[in-house]
Design a protein around this motif. Structure first.
Motif, PDB file in Angstrom:
ATOM      1  N   PHE A   1      35.115  12.295 -46.314  1.00 40.21           N
ATOM      2  CA  PHE A   1      35.699  13.461 -46.977  1.00 40.21           C
ATOM      3  C   PHE A   1      37.208  13.388 -46.903  1.00 40.21           C
ATOM      4  O   PHE A   1      37.761  12.800 -45.975  1.00 40.21           O
ATOM      5  CB  PHE A   1      35.239  14.766 -46.288  1.00 40.21           C
ATOM      6  CG  PHE A   1      33.756  14.888 -46.195  1.00 40.21           C
ATOM      7  CD1 PHE A   1      33.001  15.255 -47.288  1.00 40.21           C
ATOM      8  CD2 PHE A   1      33.110  14.626 -45.003  1.00 40.21           C
ATOM      9  CE1 PHE A   1      31.635  15.347 -47.199  1.00 40.21           C
ATOM     10  CE2 PHE A   1      31.742  14.715 -44.901  1.00 40.21           C
ATOM     11  CZ  PHE A   1      30.996  15.080 -46.000  1.00 40.21           C
ATOM     12  N   SER A   2      37.868  14.002 -47.884  1.00 41.70           N
ATOM     13  CA  SER A   2      39.335  14.073 -47.871  1.00 41.70           C
ATOM     14  C   SER A   2      39.758  15.369 -48.548  1.00 41.70           C
ATOM     15  O   SER A   2      39.043  15.899 -49.390  1.00 41.70           O
ATOM     16  CB  SER A   2      39.941  12.866 -48.589  1.00 41.70           C
ATOM     17  OG  SER A   2      39.516  12.829 -49.935  1.00 41.70           O
ATOM     18  N   ASN A   3      40.947  15.856 -48.152  1.00 40.55           N
ATOM     19  CA  ASN A   3      41.446  17.072 -48.795  1.00 40.55           C
ATOM     20  C   ASN A   3      42.306  16.713 -50.011  1.00 40.55           C
ATOM     21  O   ASN A   3      42.554  15.540 -50.301  1.00 40.55           O
ATOM     22  CB  ASN A   3      42.198  17.957 -47.788  1.00 40.55           C
ATOM     23  CG  ASN A   3      43.478  17.336 -47.285  1.00 40.55           C
ATOM     24  OD1 ASN A   3      43.881  16.247 -47.683  1.00 40.55           O
ATOM     25  ND2 ASN A   3      44.150  18.039 -46.381  1.00 40.55           N
ATOM     26  N   ASP A   4      42.781  17.724 -50.723  1.00 43.43           N
ATOM     27  CA  ASP A   4      43.554  17.510 -51.957  1.00 43.43           C
ATOM     28  C   ASP A   4      44.858  16.754 -51.710  1.00 43.43           C
ATOM     29  O   ASP A   4      45.242  15.901 -52.517  1.00 43.43           O
ATOM     30  CB  ASP A   4      43.857  18.842 -52.646  1.00 43.43           C
ATOM     31  CG  ASP A   4      42.611  19.472 -53.254  1.00 43.43           C
ATOM     32  OD1 ASP A   4      41.667  18.723 -53.567  1.00 43.43           O
ATOM     33  OD2 ASP A   4      42.589  20.706 -53.406  1.00 43.43           O
ATOM     34  N   LEU A   5      45.548  17.064 -50.615  1.00 39.47           N
ATOM     35  CA  LEU A   5      46.802  16.364 -50.317  1.00 39.47           C
ATOM     36  C   LEU A   5      46.554  14.864 -50.144  1.00 39.47           C
ATOM     37  O   LEU A   5      47.323  14.037 -50.637  1.00 39.47           O
ATOM     38  CB  LEU A   5      47.445  16.931 -49.045  1.00 39.47           C
ATOM     39  CG  LEU A   5      48.115  18.295 -49.160  1.00 39.47           C
ATOM     40  CD1 LEU A   5      48.589  18.764 -47.791  1.00 39.47           C
ATOM     41  CD2 LEU A   5      49.276  18.228 -50.125  1.00 39.47           C
ATOM     42  N   CYS A   6      45.499  14.543 -49.458  1.00 40.08           N
ATOM     43  CA  CYS A   6      45.169  13.140 -49.227  1.00 40.08           C
ATOM     44  C   CYS A   6      44.774  12.460 -50.549  1.00 40.08           C
ATOM     45  O   CYS A   6      45.142  11.313 -50.804  1.00 40.08           O
ATOM     46  CB  CYS A   6      44.027  13.055 -48.215  1.00 40.08           C
ATOM     47  SG  CYS A   6      44.053  11.580 -47.223  1.00 40.08           S
ATOM     48  N   ASP A   7      44.035  13.172 -51.372  1.00 38.93           N
ATOM     49  CA  ASP A   7      43.652  12.618 -52.675  1.00 38.93           C
ATOM     50  C   ASP A   7      44.881  12.335 -53.530  1.00 38.93           C
ATOM     51  O   ASP A   7      44.933  11.331 -54.242  1.00 38.93           O
ATOM     52  CB  ASP A   7      42.713  13.580 -53.417  1.00 38.93           C
ATOM     53  CG  ASP A   7      41.324  13.626 -52.807  1.00 38.93           C
ATOM     54  OD1 ASP A   7      40.959  12.688 -52.067  1.00 38.93           O
ATOM     55  OD2 ASP A   7      40.595  14.605 -53.074  1.00 38.93           O
ATOM     56  N   ARG A   8      45.890  13.217 -53.452  1.00 38.47           N
ATOM     57  CA  ARG A   8      47.124  12.994 -54.217  1.00 38.47           C
ATOM     58  C   ARG A   8      47.948  11.843 -53.644  1.00 38.47           C
ATOM     59  O   ARG A   8      48.553  11.080 -54.380  1.00 38.47           O
ATOM     60  CB  ARG A   8      47.954  14.272 -54.278  1.00 38.47           C
ATOM     61  CG  ARG A   8      47.433  15.221 -55.345  1.00 38.47           C
ATOM     62  CD  ARG A   8      48.339  16.403 -55.543  1.00 38.47           C
ATOM     63  NE  ARG A   8      47.673  17.521 -54.858  1.00 38.47           N
ATOM     64  CZ  ARG A   8      48.278  18.445 -54.167  1.00 38.47           C
ATOM     65  NH1 ARG A   8      49.578  18.452 -54.058  1.00 38.47           N
ATOM     66  NH2 ARG A   8      47.606  19.396 -53.584  1.00 38.47           N
ATOM     67  N   LEU A   9      47.943  11.717 -52.306  1.00 38.22           N
ATOM     68  CA  LEU A   9      48.681  10.634 -51.661  1.00 38.22           C
ATOM     69  C   LEU A   9      48.129   9.268 -52.081  1.00 38.22           C
ATOM     70  O   LEU A   9      48.875   8.333 -52.323  1.00 38.22           O
ATOM     71  CB  LEU A   9      48.619  10.772 -50.135  1.00 38.22           C
ATOM     72  CG  LEU A   9      49.332   9.702 -49.324  1.00 38.22           C
ATOM     73  CD1 LEU A   9      50.840   9.753 -49.556  1.00 38.22           C
ATOM     74  CD2 LEU A   9      49.016   9.875 -47.848  1.00 38.22           C
ATOM     75  N   PHE A  10      46.816   9.180 -52.179  1.00 39.77           N
ATOM     76  CA  PHE A  10      46.153   7.926 -52.563  1.00 39.77           C
ATOM     77  C   PHE A  10      45.590   8.034 -53.984  1.00 39.77           C
ATOM     78  O   PHE A  10      44.484   7.577 -54.259  1.00 39.77           O
ATOM     79  CB  PHE A  10      45.024   7.606 -51.584  1.00 39.77           C
ATOM     80  CG  PHE A  10      45.486   7.381 -50.179  1.00 39.77           C
ATOM     81  CD1 PHE A  10      46.148   6.221 -49.829  1.00 39.77           C
ATOM     82  CD2 PHE A  10      45.263   8.337 -49.193  1.00 39.77           C
ATOM     83  CE1 PHE A  10      46.571   6.001 -48.528  1.00 39.77           C
ATOM     84  CE2 PHE A  10      45.680   8.131 -47.891  1.00 39.77           C
ATOM     85  CZ  PHE A  10      46.340   6.959 -47.559  1.00 39.77           C
ATOM     86  N   ALA A  11      46.356   8.616 -54.881  1.00 39.94           N
ATOM     87  CA  ALA A  11      45.881   8.879 -56.246  1.00 39.94           C
ATOM     88  C   ALA A  11      45.390   7.622 -56.960  1.00 39.94           C
ATOM     89  O   ALA A  11      44.450   7.680 -57.749  1.00 39.94           O
ATOM     90  CB  ALA A  11      46.973   9.552 -57.065  1.00 39.94           C
ATOM     91  N   THR A  12      46.007   6.478 -56.683  1.00 37.98           N
ATOM     92  CA  THR A  12      45.599   5.247 -57.365  1.00 37.98           C
ATOM     93  C   THR A  12      44.299   4.678 -56.800  1.00 37.98           C
ATOM     94  O   THR A  12      43.712   3.786 -57.405  1.00 37.98           O
ATOM     95  CB  THR A  12      46.702   4.174 -57.247  1.00 37.98           C
ATOM     96  OG1 THR A  12      46.973   3.948 -55.858  1.00 37.98           O
ATOM     97  CG2 THR A  12      47.962   4.611 -57.961  1.00 37.98           C
ATOM     98  N   LEU A  13      43.836   5.203 -55.661  1.00 41.49           N
ATOM     99  CA  LEU A  13      42.622   4.686 -55.019  1.00 41.49           C
ATOM    100  C   LEU A  13      41.466   5.686 -55.040  1.00 41.49           C
ATOM    101  O   LEU A  13      40.447   5.448 -54.397  1.00 41.49           O
ATOM    102  CB  LEU A  13      42.928   4.312 -53.561  1.00 41.49           C
ATOM    103  CG  LEU A  13      44.006   3.252 -53.359  1.00 41.49           C
ATOM    104  CD1 LEU A  13      44.379   3.142 -51.895  1.00 41.49           C
ATOM    105  CD2 LEU A  13      43.543   1.911 -53.889  1.00 41.49           C
TER     106      LEU A  13
END
Length: 144
Positions: A78-90
């Motif tokens: 699981f990941s939160n939105d901030l983490c999803d944005r940090l790794f947007a290309t992945l």
């Protein structure tokens, strides 16, 4: 109702015939809902409710980059939105291995520490500085 009586009669008849011949009658018990094995979980070894995803997702902090990873197989759960944005290309992150997020030169050291955590049965990792593969490129980050 007639089918039930016929079925019950047939079962009694089979039991009587088996008792006369000395054979053991085998029966089975089925309960529902049944446990289902998946790639990550063997239902014969791990039983009970395992749909804790919503609980884990709700417990992730929203003010800092957070993810939950399974040390036994190295995958992001699981990941939160901030983490999803940090790794947007992945993204999506839950389909990735944690090692994919770590800069290649730091990956061996990080994976060694993950293996140590897995073998030792630890649930929390001490903070460490590694370079990560963010959407902006390789950047230094404290990972814990």
């Amino acid at each position: 109702a007639i089918d039930d009586r016929v079925l019950a009669y047939e079962q009694r008849k089979m039991k009587r015939m088996a008792a006369k011949s000395g054979l053991k009658v085998h029966s089975s018990f089925v309960s529902s809902p049944g446990a289902i094995s998946t790639v990550d979980r063997d239902a014969s070894k791990h039983q009970g409710k395992f749909d804790m995803g919503a609980l884990f997702q709700a417990r992730l902090q929203t003010l800092r980059h957070c993810m939950i990873a399974d040390f036994s197989n190295g995958h992001v759960l699981f990941s939160n939105d901030l983490c999803d944005r940090l790794f947007a290309t992945l993204t999506p992150l839950p389909e990735r291995e944690v090692a994919d997020l770590i800069y290649e030169e730091d990956r061996l050291s990080f994976c060694t520490k993950m293996m140590y955590l897995n073998i030792g049965g630890f649930a929390v990792m001490d903070p460490q500085m590694v370079r990560i593969n963010s959407a902006q490129g390789a950047i230094a980050a404290e990972v814990s």
